[in-house]
Scaffold this motif. Sequence first.
Motif, PDB file in Angstrom:
ATOM      1  N   THR A  19       0.871  -1.175   0.000  1.00  0.00           N
ATOM      2  CA  THR A  19       0.000   0.000   0.000  1.00  0.00           C
ATOM      3  C   THR A  19       0.903   1.218   0.000  1.00  0.00           C
ATOM      4  O   THR A  19       1.589   1.484   0.992  1.00  0.00           O
ATOM      5  N   GLN A  20       0.909   1.951  -1.106  1.00  0.00           N
ATOM      6  CA  GLN A  20       1.947   2.963  -1.290  1.00  0.00           C
ATOM      7  C   GLN A  20       1.912   4.050  -0.221  1.00  0.00           C
ATOM      8  O   GLN A  20       2.962   4.561   0.193  1.00  0.00           O
ATOM      9  N   LEU A  21       0.721   4.420   0.292  1.00  0.00           N
ATOM     10  CA  LEU A  21       0.657   5.477   1.298  1.00  0.00           C
ATOM     11  C   LEU A  21       1.237   5.014   2.633  1.00  0.00           C
ATOM     12  O   LEU A  21       1.716   5.840   3.416  1.00  0.00           O
ATOM     13  N   ASP A  22       1.216   3.708   2.895  1.00  0.00           N
ATOM     14  CA  ASP A  22       1.888   3.177   4.087  1.00  0.00           C
ATOM     15  C   ASP A  22       3.363   3.555   4.071  1.00  0.00           C
ATOM     16  O   ASP A  22       3.981   3.751   5.130  1.00  0.00           O
ATOM     17  N   PHE A  23       3.934   3.609   2.885  1.00  0.00           N
ATOM     18  CA  PHE A  23       5.347   3.946   2.696  1.00  0.00           C
ATOM     19  C   PHE A  23       5.553   5.439   2.466  1.00  0.00           C
ATOM     20  O   PHE A  23       6.348   6.086   3.154  1.00  0.00           O
ATOM     21  N   THR A  24       4.824   5.999   1.510  1.00  0.00           N
ATOM     22  CA  THR A  24       5.100   7.379   1.105  1.00  0.00           C
ATOM     23  C   THR A  24       4.690   8.394   2.169  1.00  0.00           C
ATOM     24  O   THR A  24       5.314   9.458   2.281  1.00  0.00           O
ATOM     25  N   GLY A  25       3.654   8.096   2.964  1.00  0.00           N
ATOM     26  CA  GLY A  25       3.260   9.014   4.028  1.00  0.00           C
ATOM     27  C   GLY A  25       4.368   9.205   5.054  1.00  0.00           C
ATOM     28  O   GLY A  25       4.844  10.327   5.273  1.00  0.00           O
ATOM     29  N   PRO A  26       4.823   8.120   5.702  1.00  0.00           N
ATOM     30  CA  PRO A  26       5.930   8.266   6.649  1.00  0.00           C
ATOM     31  C   PRO A  26       7.214   8.777   6.006  1.00  0.00           C
ATOM     32  O   PRO A  26       7.942   9.567   6.611  1.00  0.00           O
ATOM     33  N   ALA A  27       7.491   8.331   4.785  1.00  0.00           N
ATOM     34  CA  ALA A  27       8.730   8.756   4.128  1.00  0.00           C
ATOM     35  C   ALA A  27       8.760  10.271   3.939  1.00  0.00           C
ATOM     36  O   ALA A  27       9.810  10.905   4.080  1.00  0.00           O
ATOM     37  N   GLN A  28       7.613  10.853   3.620  1.00  0.00           N
ATOM     38  CA  GLN A  28       7.541  12.294   3.406  1.00  0.00           C
ATOM     39  C   GLN A  28       7.930  13.049   4.681  1.00  0.00           C
ATOM     40  O   GLN A  28       8.589  14.093   4.624  1.00  0.00           O
ATOM     41  N   VAL A  29       7.535  12.504   5.824  1.00  0.00           N
ATOM     42  CA  VAL A  29       7.857  13.134   7.105  1.00  0.00           C
ATOM     43  C   VAL A  29       9.289  12.817   7.538  1.00  0.00           C
ATOM     44  O   VAL A  29      10.095  13.705   7.825  1.00  0.00           O
ATOM     45  N   LEU A  30       9.626  11.533   7.575  1.00  0.00           N
ATOM     46  CA  LEU A  30      10.902  11.107   8.125  1.00  0.00           C
ATOM     47  C   LEU A  30      12.093  11.606   7.316  1.00  0.00           C
ATOM     48  O   LEU A  30      13.179  11.827   7.864  1.00  0.00           O
ATOM     49  N   SER A  31      11.894  11.809   6.025  1.00  0.00           N
ATOM     50  CA  SER A  31      12.993  12.273   5.177  1.00  0.00           C
ATOM     51  C   SER A  31      13.441  13.678   5.546  1.00  0.00           C
ATOM     52  O   SER A  31      14.517  14.122   5.123  1.00  0.00           O
ATOM     53  N   ARG A  32      12.641  14.391   6.354  1.00  0.00           N
ATOM     54  CA  ARG A  32      12.971  15.765   6.733  1.00  0.00           C
ATOM     55  C   ARG A  32      13.696  15.850   8.075  1.00  0.00           C
ATOM     56  O   ARG A  32      14.030  16.937   8.531  1.00  0.00           O
ATOM     57  N   ILE A  33      13.945  14.716   8.694  1.00  0.00           N
ATOM     58  CA  ILE A  33      14.769  14.703   9.900  1.00  0.00           C
ATOM     59  C   ILE A  33      16.203  15.058   9.505  1.00  0.00           C
ATOM     60  O   ILE A  33      16.730  14.529   8.518  1.00  0.00           O
TER      61      ILE A  33
END
Length: 225
Positions: A19-33
């Motif tokens: 499920t792409q949003l399972d991945f892309t949702g967190p990735a969008q946030v975590l990539s900004r750490i």
Amino acid sequence: MTDDPKPFHIVFLLFDGITQLDFTGPAQVLSRIPGAVVHTAAREIKPVQTDSGFAILPSARFGDCPPADLLCVPGGFGIREVIRDDMTLQFLRNQAGAARYVTSVCTGALALGAAGLLQDKRATTHWAYTGLLEKFGATYEKARVVQDGRLITAGGVTAGIDFALTVTAEIAGQQLAESIQLSLEYDPHPPFHSGHPDVADPELVAQLQQQVYAKAVRRLADSIG
């Protein structure tokens, strides 16, 4: 001297049927750490088919993926194959060994369970699959995000964004997490009040259970044994 932050390696498992949003949702946030380095790992470097009609190209094979500071397993109907794949489960065990955080979104929790990483832990998953957590020695806790030590599990799909903001605050401070939330304009006001069985029309819940999830849960249960 350098002010560059130490790299923080974030590893997402990719698999067909994700499920792409399972991945892309967190990735969008975590990539900004600060210092975040995102790796997408799969058995092979070839397009991974998502549930949304497009594919994602992984960045690393299992054997080439660096050790994770944060490991995240998304969910999706393809998780049935994941929990039966010894190579993938061993990859999760290896990555979890030294990770600061071991995390999942939606049915990704079941892959962590199949890898032996939920034993005696509190956890959550998508509402339709919560009954399967006990098969892995976990105790279901009703919440969108559940943290038990370094294990963090999120409920269905959109809960992955909540988990990512939660762990961002723990890693880099609440101010940064709030800044990321603001920059993404994550301020949910859904047009319908039907995002969870507790508030949705019971007939709609029953219909979705019958048409989609009853079969999927049975198939997963059979795979778990």
